[in-house]
Design a protein around this motif. Structure first.
Motif, PDB file in Angstrom:
ATOM      1  N   SER A  45       0.842  -1.186   0.000  1.00 20.66           N
ATOM      2  CA  SER A  45       0.000   0.000   0.000  1.00 20.66           C
ATOM      3  C   SER A  45       0.885   1.246   0.000  1.00 20.66           C
ATOM      4  O   SER A  45       1.859   1.310   0.753  1.00 20.66           O
ATOM      5  N   GLY A  46       0.551   2.172  -0.861  1.00 18.01           N
ATOM      6  CA  GLY A  46       1.329   3.411  -0.895  1.00 18.01           C
ATOM      7  C   GLY A  46       2.596   3.316  -1.720  1.00 18.01           C
ATOM      8  O   GLY A  46       3.391   4.261  -1.755  1.00 18.01           O
TER       9      GLY A  46
ATOM     10  N   LYS B  13       1.208   2.350  -7.041  1.00 17.86           N
ATOM     11  CA  LYS B  13       0.518   1.674  -8.147  1.00 17.86           C
ATOM     12  C   LYS B  13      -0.571   2.563  -8.763  1.00 17.86           C
ATOM     13  O   LYS B  13      -0.636   2.742  -9.990  1.00 17.86           O
ATOM     14  N   SER B  14      -1.424   3.115  -7.900  1.00 22.86           N
ATOM     15  CA  SER B  14      -2.501   3.963  -8.436  1.00 22.86           C
ATOM     16  C   SER B  14      -1.933   5.200  -9.109  1.00 22.86           C
ATOM     17  O   SER B  14      -2.451   5.659 -10.137  1.00 22.86           O
ATOM     18  N   THR B  15      -0.877   5.735  -8.553  1.00 27.84           N
ATOM     19  CA  THR B  15      -0.240   6.905  -9.159  1.00 27.84           C
ATOM     20  C   THR B  15       0.218   6.575 -10.573  1.00 27.84           C
ATOM     21  O   THR B  15       0.031   7.372 -11.508  1.00 27.84           O
TER      22      THR B  15
ATOM     23  N   HIS C  10      -3.283  -6.507  -5.089  1.00 25.61           N
ATOM     24  CA  HIS C  10      -2.650  -7.064  -3.894  1.00 25.61           C
ATOM     25  C   HIS C  10      -2.878  -8.564  -3.826  1.00 25.61           C
ATOM     26  O   HIS C  10      -2.489  -9.202  -2.860  1.00 25.61           O
TER      27      HIS C  10
HETATM   28  N1  LIG Z   1      -3.421  13.221  -4.595  1.00 25.40           N
HETATM   29  C1  LIG Z   1      -2.387  12.944  -3.783  1.00 25.40           C
HETATM   30  N2  LIG Z   1      -1.829  13.932  -3.057  1.00 25.40           N
HETATM   31  C2  LIG Z   1      -0.784  13.682  -2.238  1.00 25.40           C
HETATM   32  N3  LIG Z   1      -0.243  12.470  -2.090  1.00 25.40           N
HETATM   33  C3  LIG Z   1      -0.751  11.445  -2.770  1.00 25.40           C
HETATM   34  C4  LIG Z   1      -1.858  11.626  -3.646  1.00 25.40           C
HETATM   35  N4  LIG Z   1      -2.158  10.427  -4.208  1.00 25.40           N
HETATM   36  C5  LIG Z   1      -1.278   9.545  -3.680  1.00 25.40           C
HETATM   37  N5  LIG Z   1      -0.434  10.142  -2.819  1.00 25.40           N
HETATM   38  C6  LIG Z   1       0.686   9.515  -2.106  1.00 25.40           C
HETATM   39  O1  LIG Z   1       1.487   8.861  -3.047  1.00 25.40           O
HETATM   40  C7  LIG Z   1       1.932   7.615  -2.563  1.00 25.40           C
HETATM   41  C8  LIG Z   1       1.532   6.511  -3.516  1.00 25.40           C
HETATM   42  O2  LIG Z   1       0.113   6.402  -3.498  1.00 25.40           O
HETATM   43  P1  LIG Z   1      -0.703   5.405  -4.446  1.00 25.40           P
HETATM   44  O3  LIG Z   1      -2.126   5.696  -4.280  1.00 25.40           O
HETATM   45  O4  LIG Z   1      -0.126   5.480  -5.795  1.00 25.40           O
HETATM   46  O5  LIG Z   1      -0.347   4.014  -3.782  1.00 25.40           O
HETATM   47  P2  LIG Z   1      -0.930   2.584  -4.119  1.00 25.40           P
HETATM   48  O6  LIG Z   1       0.233   1.752  -4.433  1.00 25.40           O
HETATM   49  O7  LIG Z   1      -1.999   2.678  -5.106  1.00 25.40           O
HETATM   50  O8  LIG Z   1      -1.534   2.135  -2.718  1.00 25.40           O
HETATM   51  P3  LIG Z   1      -2.801   1.180  -2.462  1.00 25.40           P
HETATM   52  O9  LIG Z   1      -2.302  -0.199  -2.691  1.00 25.40           O
HETATM   53  O10 LIG Z   1      -3.112   1.421  -1.023  1.00 25.40           O
HETATM   54  O11 LIG Z   1      -3.864   1.588  -3.377  1.00 25.40           O
HETATM   55  C9  LIG Z   1       1.346   7.459  -1.179  1.00 25.40           C
HETATM   56  O12 LIG Z   1       2.335   7.809  -0.233  1.00 25.40           O
HETATM   57  C10 LIG Z   1       0.221   8.446  -1.145  1.00 25.40           C
HETATM   58  O13 LIG Z   1       0.052   8.964   0.152  1.00 25.40           O
END
Ligand SMILES: Nc1ncnc2c1ncn2[C@@H]1O[C@H](COP(=O)(O)OP(=O)(O)OP(=O)(O)O)[C@@H](O)[C@H]1O
Ligand SMILES: [Mg+2]
Lengths: 229, 302
Positions: free
Chosen positions: A38-39, A42-44, A196
């Motif tokens: 998490s974090g 991936k979503s980014t 995941h």
């Molecule tokens: N709009 C935003 N503004 C500030 N920080 C962000 C934003 N979106 C994501 N983050 C930060 O960027 C990092 C990566 O987030 P992301 O959502 O890409 O993770 P993830 O791998 O998708 O996690 P998960 O598995 O929980 O979905 C995290 O530390 C998150 O707090």
């Protein structure tokens, strides 16, 4: 089809980058799992592909276009080539199954005749024939995700991005969804799926890209969820 | 984007937020009515100006037997003096457009009409009334030319400009106009703020739809269009309310009441009402469209 060149993304007001110096190349027709804690970013990664966000540095090519140079008014055309599916389905509760799928075509100006022609096809593809007139709250989670996939795919995009599409589903239902995504991939669609779900990744044996705190730590064809030594 | 789809979205949007829509229609209706009323007041005042300034004259009062002004020390005006004054007036053409002579008898008649029913009128006699020349100027602001030529001349008791009295009146009316316009603009501002807020609420309550639209590649215009059209339709409905209000003002207030009570001026006609309605409806719709577009630019990030 998707290429990242030294992409770094620092969100506004954040110190730590969500993605650091990522370079990756995803070919047309590939099926790629994006894994990581998490974090990890991936979503980014997926949001950058949609140009919902812009990279802080680096270059991103999607469907042959340099997203860092793409004019704002061309973004809708880009998104018409990309289908998107989320963990929470994002269906419209006041529209039927067919209505939800048709919505995606209505808002990009397709004619009613064309819509009436393609919607039944795609509903059949995702296995929802006979449920066209139900509302989302009359469907199981797996069925709702199928509607979301039908909506993402009805315009026959070249790319399908899925952000934890099985995150809300039980293992058996998840397998059904994976089979569906696999079928869509076999039609020639490039699929990138953040997940995941170790069981699914291990079972599918597709390319795996692993992120850790925004860094690319593994890129393995026919990989598994946990790092193979 | 297909028209039928946009229209059905607009209809749904308006129906879903019926309370909000009604609030917009009523507020826009009220503020546009006030805006329209202010425009009517302005039109009426300017019509009165035209009407009265068209009729203002410079009065040159001639000395009578009992006049006390220094220029009248030689007694009542003589025929020779009168002819000389008339000749001098005529030489001032084209500034002097027309000259009427008003005899004592005519002056009495006018006086009695003006003060009809009062004891003043019954007690007045011909000899108390002054003879006068009534002078119509082509440019009523050039009173000073006449005043300097005739004031204080033997045989002339006084030179008066009716325009000065009118100026005082229209200064007061001008204040009224300004007040009406200020209220109208305040109401238009309220309208803009209300529409902006309505759009903010509407875009929030429909963020699921709009986020899906963005994802499947709907254009910015297609996403914003239904909202802007909703605002425009609501504003147009408010404009219709205001139009009915203005028609009622003309039919009942002006034609039935004011026109029969105040006969010293003419009142604005239907042509002015129709133009004002057009102006008011267009203003309302344009304001709504601008307010909605600007707000959506902020709240509907695409
Ligand atoms: N709009 C935003 N503004 C500030 N920080 C962000 C934003 N979106 C994501 N983050 C930060 O960027 C990092 C990566 O987030 P992301 O959502 O890409 O993770 P993830 O791998 O998708 O996690 P998960 O598995 O929980 O979905 C995290 O530390 C998150 O707090
Ligand atoms: Mg995520």
């Amino acid at each position: 089809m998707i290429r990242f060149e030294n992409v770094t993304k620092v969100h506004k007001g954040q110190q730590r980058p969500a993605l650091r110096d990522i370079s990756v190349d995803i070919e047309k027709g590939e099926f790629v799992f994006l894994v990581g804690a998490s974090g990890s970013g991936k979503s980014t990664f997926l949001r950058l592909c949609l140009r919902e966000e812009r990279p802080t540095s680096g270059v991103i090519y999607v469907a042959g276009k340099d997203l860092t140079k793409l004019a704002g008014w061309k973004v809708p055309a880009l998104r018409r080539q990309i289908g998107t599916v989320f963990q929470d389905f994002r269906l419209l509760p006041n529209r039927t199954v067919a209505g939800n799928v048709a919505f995606a075509l209505e808002v990009i100006g397709k004619s009613s005749a064309e819509i009436a022609g393609v919607v039944p096809n795609v509903l059949e593809l995702v296995g929802l024939e006979g449920k066209e007139d139900r509302y989302p709250d009359q469907l199981s989670g797996g069925e709702q995700q199928r509607v979301a996939i039908a909506r993402a795919f009805v315009n026959r995009p070249q790319i399908l991005l899925a952000d934890e599409p099985t995150g809300n589903l039980d293992p058996e239902t998840s397998i059904g969804i994976m089979k569906l995504l696999d079928r869509i991939n076999r039609i020639g669609t490039t699929v990138v799926m953040a997940t995941h779900d170790a069981a699914i990744v291990d079972q599918m044996r597709k390319r795996v890209i692993e992120l850790e705190s925004g860094r690319l730590v593994r890129d393995q064809s026919r990989g598994v969820y946990g790092s193979a030594v | 984007m297909r028209l039928s789809f946009i229209l059905s979205e607009v209809r749904n949007g308006l129906r879903r937020n019926l309370n909000m829509t009604l609030a917009v229609v009523i507020t826009v209706g009220v503020s546009l009515s006030l805006f329209g009323a202010a425009l009517l007041v302005r039109a009426q005042v300017s019509q009165m100006k035209d009407y009265w300034y068209d009729r203002v004259e410079v009065s040159i009062f001639l000395c009578g037997p009992v006049s006390e002004a220094p220029s009248c020390s030689g007694g009542a005006v003589t025929d020779v003096q009168k002819q000389q004054i008339l000749a001098d007036l005529n030489s001032l053409k084209p500034l002097v457009q027309k000259v009427y002579y008003e005899s004592k008898a005519q002056a009495l008649q006018r006086f009695q009409q003006q003060f009809k029913g009062s004891p003043l009128a019954q007690n007045a006699t011909v000899d108390q009334m002054p003879e006068s020349y009534r002078v119509k100027l082509s440019d009523p602001t050039k009173f000073a030319v006449i005043a300097s030529a005739f004031a204080g001349r033997p045989g002339i008791e006084d030179v008066q400009d009716q325009r000065q009295a009118l100026d005082r009146l229209f200064r007061a009316l001008g204040g009224l106009q300004a007040l009406a316009l200020a209220i109208a603009f305040a109401m238009l501002l309220v309208t803009v703020l209300l529409i902006a807020n309505t759009m903010r609420v509407a875009s929030f309550s429909r963020r699921r739809e709009t986020s899906i639209m963005r994802l499947v590649g709907a254009s910015n215009a297609a996403i914003r269009m239904p909202f802007v059209l909703e605002a425009a339709v609501a504003a147009f409905a408010g404009g219709v309310v205001a139009a009915l209000g203005l028609v009622a003002v003309k039919a009942f207030l002006i034609d039935r009441t004011l026109a029969s009570t105040f006969q010293f001026t003419t009142f604005i006609g239907w042509d002015v009402i129709l133009w004002t309605i057009l102006e008011v409806v267009l203003t309302g719709v344009a304001l709504a469209v601008v307010a909605a577009s600007v707000t959506l630019r902020r709240y509907l990030r695409v």
